[in-house]
Design a protein around this motif. Structure first.
Motif, short mmCIF file in Angstrom:
data_model
loop_
_atom_site.label_atom_id
_atom_site.label_comp_id
_atom_site.label_asym_id
_atom_site.label_seq_id
_atom_site.Cartn_x
_atom_site.Cartn_y
_atom_site.Cartn_z
N LYS A 141 17.79 20.74 -13.57
CA LYS A 141 16.35 20.51 -13.79
C LYS A 141 15.68 21.77 -14.32
N GLN A 142 16.03 22.92 -13.75
CA GLN A 142 15.43 24.18 -14.20
C GLN A 142 15.80 24.48 -15.64
N LYS A 143 17.03 24.15 -16.03
CA LYS A 143 17.43 24.31 -17.43
C LYS A 143 16.57 23.43 -18.33
N ARG A 144 16.33 22.20 -17.89
CA ARG A 144 15.49 21.29 -18.67
C ARG A 144 14.08 21.87 -18.82
N LEU A 145 13.51 22.30 -17.70
CA LEU A 145 12.15 22.81 -17.73
C LEU A 145 12.02 24.03 -18.63
N ARG A 157 25.90 22.95 -30.86
CA ARG A 157 24.61 22.50 -30.33
C ARG A 157 24.68 22.43 -28.81
N ASP A 158 23.63 22.91 -28.17
CA ASP A 158 23.60 22.96 -26.71
C ASP A 158 23.23 21.61 -26.13
N ASN A 159 23.63 21.37 -24.87
CA ASN A 159 23.18 20.21 -24.10
C ASN A 159 23.11 20.62 -22.64
N TYR A 160 22.91 19.66 -21.75
CA TYR A 160 22.77 19.99 -20.33
C TYR A 160 24.07 19.84 -19.56
N GLU A 161 25.18 19.64 -20.26
CA GLU A 161 26.49 19.61 -19.63
C GLU A 161 27.08 21.03 -19.73
N ARG A 183 9.54 24.01 -21.67
CA ARG A 183 8.43 24.98 -21.67
C ARG A 183 8.47 25.89 -22.90
N THR A 184 9.66 26.19 -23.38
CA THR A 184 9.80 27.05 -24.55
C THR A 184 9.88 26.23 -25.84
N ARG A 185 9.75 24.94 -25.74
CA ARG A 185 9.77 24.01 -26.88
C ARG A 185 11.11 24.02 -27.62
N GLN A 186 12.17 24.38 -26.91
CA GLN A 186 13.50 24.18 -27.48
C GLN A 186 13.86 22.70 -27.40
#
Length: 687
Positions: free
Chosen positions: A440-444, A37-41, A448-451
């Motif tokens: 932040k761009q990864k979050r957006l 599972r992916d995360n922001y780290e 935006r793609t509803r992932q």
């Protein structure tokens, strides 16, 4: 015999055994990787955390209250005194805030935080002694803890409040007050400081000296990661920035003659936690480990001390639409804070975003929101009994692995900041900004793609909700104007002392000594602020800009809601083939268009014919859609906007567009950009 029965799990079963079993069950050698599972780290959540990895985490053999304090700063954790239930007030009128304080005292709140107003910022309007009388009326403040957050002059407010407590004969030995001097956080959040960094750090040292002299139980300075968290930073970055800031403050305090083991006792660290429970817990545990390692470098005595930790619900995760979901989000952050064994917890009221958006000055929470934020913690402590267990997550291989991995990544970032010359230099060079912007761009992209789903905003939206109908502007009293009449003699003394100020020169009469004398002679806080700021040499950088995860979609929804023609847009789902087999497509399309508050209907099992709609979605597989488009005349005088489900190639779309112009709609598409373009097109159509 089933596949699971082919392998007998016992103490000798390895991670590789499990991996082979998964590959056998899913008939794919790469199945175990697909389960990551992916995360922001810079790592993934694994599908299994196995005992074989236990030896990699040497801290597992430690105990709560023992170095390196991963399992808690105290052996008892929160089992004896529990954590302090905290609340923050940012409304302007002291009298109204006092009413809220007294109600919260009855509700069990232990710690009260205030943002102090200044000429350039919002907050509680504190200008003179009368303001504080109104704020603390009918309240024995020695029984509770008070947190002050000064947005500009940290030393000025410290001296003003210290003088007030002395004047009112309040027992200073029993007064627990947190001055929360955190100049780098103010610099990052606002982009400026009223004084140079050297002078600001000297003021920070004087705040500590005032506490040493008059307020033995006070916390002098704070280190907060909330600014970076709310701008989009990941957990590793928050930890690294907090560590680097802490080190910079300790070095400045040492320069003033205050040893680290003394300064740490006067520190409080602030973290914002979102709804990612296990990452939250790992973040707090990793911080305790890292700060212990840092303090050890400042000496053996410092290594035995841990700063207090204050946790509040993340503002980044809060939403404007469907605010009741914020109660659940805040509960998850509060639950993880309790599991992580912290000293203070603040559950942000669910209506905070509304109050900030619709209040003229500051905001005032509803009684219901305040009650729920208090009671969330009471339930977790007294009914879920989270305050009765020390380090409940200790030994969880998932949490231990996350803790270790976060600590390693944060330490690497921290070392990079130190090589740059410290946190102040990293901010000045925009290095911190660039690091946060990347995440932040990864979050957006995911939002935006509803992932990344945000319930009530980009998923399972309440299309009938109207902000304008449920929330109106709240009227509050005016913030008091700052005093215009300044005593000439007092002003000359204070301004001259400010001009002559030599940072870290505490041998003679200090700046705080002069200010305390001025306040004793009834100089108001407003007067002192005006005088000093007029003489200030400011420090400026590019500020760190906060955002909320849901803000882009909410802005679109608000635009639709404010435009009568847009708000009446209707969407029709033409379901092709067997209705019962199209439920996933129907739900997906409905969720997408209800993001904007559009009314969505479908043809149903009865195959209702297409009627005059603004938007039509052909719901089916490619073959069904191609057959439908080929057999029916869809051109009308005022053609609607057409969408087709599924991901289509350019060639396939061109074939359909020989009859009608369409857009494809599929999972993984940038839904935000699609809806943004749709709103712009509808606006042109309705003109």
């Amino acid at each position: 015999m089933s596949i699971l029965e082919e392998l007998e799990f016992n103490s000798t079963t390895t991670y590789e055994d499990w991996q082979k079993l998964v590959e056998l069950a899913l008939r794919d050698a790469s199945s175990s990787k697909k389960l990551l599972r992916d995360n922001y780290e810079n790592f993934h959540y694994k599908p299994l955390y196995h005992e074989s990895k236990r030896d990699e985490h040497s801290h597992l053999h430690g105990y709560p209250g023992a170095y390196p304090y991963i399992r808690g700063a105290k052996a008892s954790g929160n089992t004896v005194d529990g954590w302090k239930i905290a609340q923050t007030y940012n409304q302007s009128e002291p009298k109204k805030v006092n009413e809220q304080i007294r109600a919260d005292i009855e509700g069990g709140v232990d710690c009260f935080n205030f943002y102090i107003n200044s000429p350039a910022t919002s907050g509680i309007s504190i200008t003179n002694e009368k303001s504080l009388d109104e704020l603390f009326a009918d309240t024995d403040i020695t029984k509770y803890e008070i947190g002050l957050h000064s947005k500009e002059n940290i030393l000025l407010n410290t001296c003003f409040f210290s003088n007030y407590f002395r004047t009112k004969k309040i027992p200073l030995n029993s007064l627990k007050i947190n001055f929360n001097a955190d100049p780098l956080q103010v610099l990052a959040r606002t982009g400026s400081l009223p004084f140079s960094l050297d002078r600001t750090f000297s003021h920070l040292a004087e705040v500590n000296l005032v506490c040493e002299k008059y307020l033995p139980q006070a916390k002098a300075f704070g280190v907060s990661s909330s600014c970076y968290h709310n701008a989009g930073a990941n957990a590793s970055q928050e930890l690294a920035f907090t560590l680097a800031t802490f080190v910079e403050y300790l070095v400045a305090l040492q320069k003033a003659g205050l040893p680290a083991h003394v300064s740490v006792k006067r520190a409080i660290c602030y973290f914002s936690l979102d709804s990612q429970i296990f990452m939250n817990i790992a973040k707090i545990r990793a911080f305790r480990f890292l700060i212990a390692r840092v303090l050890e470098e400042f000496g053996a005595e410092a290594g035995k001390v841990q700063p207090a930790i204050y946790v509040r619900s993340s503002l980044r995760m809060m939403t404007l639409y469907d605010p009741w979901i914020n109660i659940l989000r805040s509960t998850m952050s509060t639950w993880s804070a309790a599991q992580a064994d912290v000293q203070y917890i603040e559950a942000v009221p669910f209506d905070r975003i509304h109050r900030e958006a619709y209040s003229e000055k500051g905001h005032m929470y509803s009684d219901l929101a305040l009650r729920l934020s208090r009671n969330t913690q009471h339930i977790l402590a007294q009914e879920s009994l989270l305050s009765k267990v020390s380090d409940p997550m200790g030994g969880s291989w998932l949490v231990e692995d996350l803790t270790q991995t976060l600590a390693k990544q944060a330490w690497t970032l921290f070392q990079e900041i130190e090589r740059m010359g410290g946190m102040a230099q990293a901010l000045k060079q925009n290095w911190v900004h660039k690091q946060i912007e990347e995440i932040k761009q990864k979050r957006l992209t995911k939002i935006r793609t509803r992932q990344q789903m945000i319930t009530g905003v980009n998923d399972y939206t309440n299309a009938e909700e109207r902000i304008s109908e449920n929330w109106g502007p709240l009227k509050e009293g005016k913030i008091d104007n700052f005093d215009k009449n300044v005593n000439t003699e007092l002003s000359k003394i204070l301004v001259q002392r400010s001009r002559d100020y030599v940072p870290f020169d505490f041998k003679s009469e200090t700046f705080s000594d002069v200010m305390l004398k001025m306040f004793e002679q009834k100089l108001s806080l407003a007067q002192a602020s005006q005088l000093l700021h007029s003489e200030a040499q400011t420090e400026k950088i590019n500020k760190i800009v906060s955002f909320r995860d849901s803000s882009e979609f909410e802005a679109l929804r608000l635009e639709v809601e404010s435009n009568k023609a847009l708000a009446q847009t209707k969407v029709f789902l033409k379901v092709l083939g067997d209705y019962s087999t199209q439920s996933l497509r129907i739900n997906f399309c409905q969720n997408v268009f209800e993001i904007l508050g559009f009314a969505v209907s479908d043809s149903g099992p009865e195959k209702t014919e297409i009627q005059g709609q603004d938007i039509i979605v052909l719901c089916g597989d490619k073959k069904q859609i191609q057959e439908f488009v080929g057999n029916y005349s869809l051109k009308t005088k005022n053609p609607p906007i057409y969408f087709v489900t599924g991901k289509w190639s350019e060639t396939e779309l061109k074939e359909i567009e020989q009859k009608i112009k369409v857009q494809d709609l599929y999972m993984g598409k940038n839904i935000y950009e699609m809806l943004f373009d749709l709103v712009e097109k509808l606006k042109r159509n309705y003109e």
